[in-house]
Every structure is written in structure tokens, then in C-alpha cells.
Design an enzyme around this catalytic site. Sequence first.
Site, PDB file in Angstrom:
ATOM      1  N   CYS A 235     -27.595 -18.134  -5.471  1.00 42.70           N
ATOM      2  CA  CYS A 235     -27.259 -19.030  -4.372  1.00 42.70           C
ATOM      3  C   CYS A 235     -28.267 -20.174  -4.313  1.00 42.70           C
ATOM      4  CB  CYS A 235     -27.274 -18.245  -3.057  1.00 42.70           C
ATOM      5  SG  CYS A 235     -26.493 -19.089  -1.687  1.00 42.70           S
ATOM      6  N   HIS A 236     -27.760 -21.411  -4.260  1.00 46.27           N
ATOM      7  CA  HIS A 236     -28.631 -22.575  -4.248  1.00 46.27           C
ATOM      8  C   HIS A 236     -29.358 -22.720  -2.906  1.00 46.27           C
ATOM      9  CE1 HIS A 236     -25.850 -23.605  -7.499  1.00 46.27           C
ATOM     10  NE2 HIS A 236     -26.791 -24.404  -7.962  1.00 46.27           N
ATOM     11  N   MET A 272     -21.860 -18.634   1.818  1.00 42.35           N
ATOM     12  CA  MET A 272     -22.791 -17.502   1.730  1.00 42.35           C
ATOM     13  C   MET A 272     -23.770 -17.491   2.890  1.00 42.35           C
ATOM     14  SD  MET A 272     -21.564 -15.922  -0.707  1.00 42.35           S
ATOM     15  CE  MET A 272     -22.740 -14.597  -0.457  1.00 42.35           C
ATOM     16  N   GLU A 273     -24.184 -18.660   3.343  1.00 38.29           N
ATOM     17  CA  GLU A 273     -25.083 -18.728   4.501  1.00 38.29           C
ATOM     18  C   GLU A 273     -24.400 -18.180   5.752  1.00 38.29           C
ATOM     19  OE1 GLU A 273     -26.973 -21.057   1.472  1.00 38.29           O
ATOM     20  OE2 GLU A 273     -24.892 -20.951   2.147  1.00 38.29           O
ATOM     21  N   ASP A 287     -29.673  -1.788  13.959  1.00 36.85           N
ATOM     22  CA  ASP A 287     -31.076  -1.403  14.046  1.00 36.85           C
ATOM     23  C   ASP A 287     -31.527  -1.246  15.500  1.00 36.85           C
ATOM     24  OD1 ASP A 287     -33.818  -1.070  12.885  1.00 36.85           O
ATOM     25  OD2 ASP A 287     -34.168  -2.884  14.071  1.00 36.85           O
TER      26      ASP A 287
END
Length: 321
Positions: A235-236, A272-273, A287
Site C-alpha cells: 500500500c502506497h 485501504m485506508e 478490546d
Amino acid sequence: MEGIPVLGLSAYSGTGKTTLMEKLIAALTARGLRVGAVKHDGHDFEIDHPGKDSWRYTQAGAAVTAITSLGKTAFIKQAGASLEQVLAQIGEVDIILVEGWKNSGISRIGLCRRAVGKDFPSPVEDYVALVTDREDMTDAVPRFGFDEIEELTEFIMENKKDFTHFDAAGRAKMVDVGEKPPTVRTAVAAARVLVNGETFRLIQTGGVKKGDVLTVAQIAGIMGAKRTPELIPMCHPILVDGVELSLELDEARSSVEIRATVRCGGRTGVEMEALTAASVAALTVYDMCKAVQRDMVITDVRLVEKTGGVHGDYHREGEAI
């Protein structure tokens, strides 16, 4: 030597992918390209028949057998190989077509034929193009019929530079996007965390001991978006212009609904971000609440919408904007 374009054909059995690959090899060769072909068979395959010299060598214990003549060379290795290892053995070609390896990271064309009664192996937005006889498909991904070989070949010729995450040695590489023009790009992703009634009430009333679940998860998602290139190898790094993250409680589903929107002005998209932001926020909800409930389910992580780039806009059918 520059990276060799690698393009896969992804489909279930019976769709005609071998026939399509055969036609594409002929069409690309006719245009002057040297084509490498890779076939993956999850079972065994027939190559050295009983009684032949190569079979006799294998039976005697040879780990590798080579057969050569004036016009051909073949290697038979008594071990499986990954796609990367296979690609590393192919040289002096202009493009490699791969049949199989449905779950690999290479660019893929998805095939679907109605008579087979099975859908595409992956969501359609995962493909660079579709070959299908179905008419009810999204316009976000280029679509071709099984008889449109010339049109599909032209598409491959125009876009082949984008079809690789591997270099000439078969090793993973980052795609060069330097020649792409900067454009305004956005991506929206979503995720869902299913919780039980007790956990839902604790989140709603601020009773979770670790703190405000929604606020902490929101911050974590934004941080995740900014650090995506550190998590996804190819990923860039992108100068992100903005990240918006919303987390809402859905009492009917007993869930936390997460939605991430990422914007940038650059040469590659921010899908992707956005997906990383939604995923990290969901993991943070887990969590924060795991001391209360261990069987929470993170589900429906998905791309909702993207805009900008050469492949055009996309919106997932049935999703609200």
C-alpha cells in the site's frame, strides 16, 4: 527488466476459463506479445506417464527431472510451489496469464456463467474486469461477454501496466503509480460489531471500565487510516486530506455500526485506508469490551463507496450513501 504484468482468471469449475485463457493467449500473441501461462491444479496432474523415461527417473527418486529438445524444455519437480516461486521461473515474456490461485494478490478477471449456477468467487469489486453472461451487474467494473475476446484483449493491452504486484523475479513489489494523474479520491468503508445485551447497555451508558468505547474506537480508527501503509505491505503512503469516523449503536441489531470516510488528492485510491480505519475501530471496540464479553463478532467489513481514479466510481448496491 521492468515488472512483468500478471493477470489471473478467477472462476469456479465449468465456467469456461480454460477456453477463455486459450483465446486470450492467441489474441495477445497476435498483437506481438510473448505470453506466459500458468495453471494451478489443486489436485494432481498428469505429466510423466508410467513407462516414460521421466516417470522412471521419478520412480527412481529424482527430485527434479528435466526434459529438453531443440524446441522445448520442461522441468518436473517433486514438490509444490507458490505462485511467487512459479513466476520467478518465467522469464522473457511480456505478460503472464494465470488460471487458478483464486485467493492470490494478483490482478484478476472474474468469470461467472449462469448455467453453472455459481456466483463469482469474490466480490465483483475485487476484479479489474468481469466476463459474464449476466446482465444484472454493476457498471463500476468493466464487463465483457464470453464472445468479446477482442474487446477484452484491448482492455488488457490498455491496462497491462497496472496488472502486477510482482517483479521479474516473482517477488512482491509496489506498483509504480508515478505516471497516474493526481485526482480527488474518496472511499467509504463500514464494519459491524455484534454484542450481547449486557455489553450493548454498558457501551450505551458509559459503564465499560476501560472508558468511552465509541470515542476511543473513533480515535483508533483515524490513527489506523493514517498508518495503513505500515500494515499493508504494498500500500502506497498517501497524504490523507481527511478522515471521518462515525460509530453508532443499533439497538435492533445489538451492534456497533462503524463507518469510515477517507479523502485525498493523489495518484492512487484510499479504499485501504477506509477499510483499515473501519477494521481498527471494530478491533478497538472488541478490546474495550472483551473483559465483559468474549464472543463478540466483527462482521460485514466492506467497501461502501469510492470515487476518483481511472476505474471510475463505485457504490455498493443497497448501501445508503
